[in-house]
Design a protein around this motif. Structure first.
Motif, PDB file in Angstrom:
ATOM      1  N   GLY A   1     -43.848 158.584  30.714  1.00 50.20           N
ATOM      2  CA  GLY A   1     -44.165 159.136  32.024  1.00 50.20           C
ATOM      3  C   GLY A   1     -43.134 160.141  32.487  1.00 50.20           C
ATOM      4  N   ALA A   2     -43.510 160.888  33.496  1.00 49.66           N
ATOM      5  CA  ALA A   2     -42.721 162.029  33.952  1.00 49.66           C
ATOM      6  C   ALA A   2     -41.315 161.686  34.414  1.00 49.66           C
ATOM      7  CB  ALA A   2     -43.467 162.754  35.065  1.00 49.66           C
TER       8      ALA A   2
ATOM      9  N   THR B   1     -42.018 156.360  38.443  1.00 49.94           N
ATOM     10  CA  THR B   1     -43.318 155.888  37.998  1.00 49.94           C
ATOM     11  C   THR B   1     -43.354 155.897  36.479  1.00 49.94           C
ATOM     12  OG1 THR B   1     -44.319 156.836  39.963  1.00 49.94           O
ATOM     13  CG2 THR B   1     -45.806 156.288  38.161  1.00 49.94           C
ATOM     14  N   LEU B   2     -43.547 154.728  35.874  1.00 47.93           N
ATOM     15  CA  LEU B   2     -43.604 154.611  34.427  1.00 47.93           C
ATOM     16  C   LEU B   2     -45.003 154.185  34.017  1.00 47.93           C
ATOM     17  CD1 LEU B   2     -40.263 152.670  33.895  1.00 47.93           C
ATOM     18  CD2 LEU B   2     -40.614 155.135  33.992  1.00 47.93           C
ATOM     19  N   THR B   3     -45.678 155.021  33.239  1.00 45.73           N
ATOM     20  CA  THR B   3     -46.996 154.690  32.714  1.00 45.73           C
ATOM     21  C   THR B   3     -46.952 154.909  31.208  1.00 45.73           C
ATOM     22  OG1 THR B   3     -48.008 155.422  34.772  1.00 45.73           O
ATOM     23  CG2 THR B   3     -49.475 155.109  32.905  1.00 45.73           C
ATOM     24  N   THR B   4     -46.893 153.837  30.452  1.00 44.68           N
ATOM     25  CA  THR B   4     -46.725 153.886  29.003  1.00 44.68           C
ATOM     26  C   THR B   4     -48.070 154.084  28.316  1.00 44.68           C
ATOM     27  OG1 THR B   4     -44.895 152.351  29.276  1.00 44.68           O
ATOM     28  CG2 THR B   4     -45.731 152.649  27.054  1.00 44.68           C
ATOM     29  N   SER B   5     -48.108 154.980  27.314  1.00 44.96           N
ATOM     30  CA  SER B   5     -49.359 155.193  26.585  1.00 44.96           C
ATOM     31  C   SER B   5     -49.104 155.549  25.124  1.00 44.96           C
ATOM     32  CB  SER B   5     -50.204 156.283  27.252  1.00 44.96           C
ATOM     33  OG  SER B   5     -49.570 157.532  27.149  1.00 44.96           O
TER      34      SER B   5
ATOM     35  N   THR C   1     -45.920 151.108  36.392  1.00 43.34           N
ATOM     36  CA  THR C   1     -44.783 150.310  36.832  1.00 43.34           C
ATOM     37  C   THR C   1     -43.902 151.211  37.688  1.00 43.34           C
ATOM     38  OG1 THR C   1     -44.844 148.998  34.807  1.00 43.34           O
ATOM     39  CG2 THR C   1     -42.795 148.957  36.066  1.00 43.34           C
ATOM     40  N   TYR C   2     -43.523 150.716  38.860  1.00 39.79           N
ATOM     41  CA  TYR C   2     -42.659 151.463  39.776  1.00 39.79           C
ATOM     42  C   TYR C   2     -41.286 150.810  39.774  1.00 39.79           C
ATOM     43  CZ  TYR C   2     -47.202 153.100  41.382  1.00 39.79           C
ATOM     44  OH  TYR C   2     -48.469 153.632  41.430  1.00 39.79           O
ATOM     45  N   VAL C   3     -40.221 151.621  39.648  1.00 42.62           N
ATOM     46  CA  VAL C   3     -38.865 151.091  39.521  1.00 42.62           C
ATOM     47  C   VAL C   3     -38.035 151.440  40.760  1.00 42.62           C
ATOM     48  CG1 VAL C   3     -36.781 151.032  38.107  1.00 42.62           C
ATOM     49  CG2 VAL C   3     -39.001 151.439  37.032  1.00 42.62           C
TER      50      VAL C   3
END
Length: 182
Positions: free
Chosen positions: A45-46, A111-115, A148-150
Motif C-alpha cells: 500500500g501507498a 493505510t496498509l492493504t496487502t495484495s 489495516t490502519y496503523v
C-alpha cells in the motif's frame, strides 16, 4: 494457478505500532498440475514505506521468506520453494513487522492493504514439466487483504463485572466498561 483471499484472512483492523500483524491469507489453487512457487511480489500500500519494517510470508507456522520493502509499496521475494500439489491448494499468510509511528517516524493513520496478483506477482514452475511461467492466461485472480490502519496507540474497551446479575425493580447497572490506551 489461481490466487484468492482465503476465508481465514483477517478483517479490517486498527492496530498500534511496533508489533507483527497478519494482513492477508492468500490461497493458491493448482488445477490439473502441481506447481512450485519460486518468486512472489507482495504489494502493501501507498503509506507502507513509512510504517512497515519487513514483510514475512508463512506457510502455516513456518516462515518461508522475510525481507524489507524493496520499493515504497512492494516487497519482492525470489528463490522460494513453495509446493502446491495438483488439484489442491496452499494458503500462505503475509505478516508485517511494523515500526514506530509518530513524529520523525511512520505516518499516523497509515493505510496498509496487502495484495498478491497471480498474473503479475507470482512466478511458478510446473512440477512435471519443469517449465517456469508468469503472466500466463492460465493464471487468474488477486488476493487482497482487508485494510489495516496503523496508529501509535489505540483504545481498548474492556468489560467490567456488574455489581449484581439479578434484575430487580429500581435503578440497575446494565453495562460497565473501561477504556484504556495500549
Amino acid at each position: 494457478i489461481t490466487v484468492s483471499k482465503d476465508a481465514s484472512s483477517p478483517v479490517t483492523a486498527i492496530v498500534y505500532d511496533n508489533q507483527t500483524v497478519t494482513t492477508l491469507a492468500a490461497k493458491f489453487d493448482a488445477v490439473t498440475a502441481g506447481y512450485n512457487i519460486t518468486d512472489m511480489t507482495v504489494t502493501v500500500g501507498a503509506s507502507a514505506n513509512t510504517v512497515v519494517q519487513s514483510v514475512m510470508i508463512y506457510d502455516g507456522a513456518t516462515l518461508v521468506a522475510q525481507g524489507p520493502m524493496t520499493t515504497s509499496t512492494t516487497a519482492v521475494f525470489n528463490g522460494l520453494s513453495v509446493n502446491v500439489p495438483a488439484n489442491s491448494n496452499k494458503v500462505l499468510t503475509v505478516k508485517l513487522q511494523l515500526g514506530t509511528v509518530g513524529v520523525g517516524a511512520g505516518t499516523t493513520g497509515a493505510t496498509l492493504t496487502t495484495s498478491i496478483a497471480a498474473a503479475t506477482d507470482v512466478i511458478y514452475t510446473n512440477t512435471s514439466t519443469g517449465v517456469s511461467t508468469s503472466n500466463s492466461t492460465e493464471e487468474a485472480g488477486t488476493a487482497t487483504g482487508s485494510t489495516t490502519y496503523v496508529y501509535a496507540s489505540i483504545p481498548t474497551v474492556n468489560r467490567v463485572a456488574l455489581p449484581t446479575t439479578v434484575l430487580a425493580s429500581g435503578t440497575q447497572v446494565l453495562a460497565k466498561f473501561d477504556v484504556v490506551s495500549n
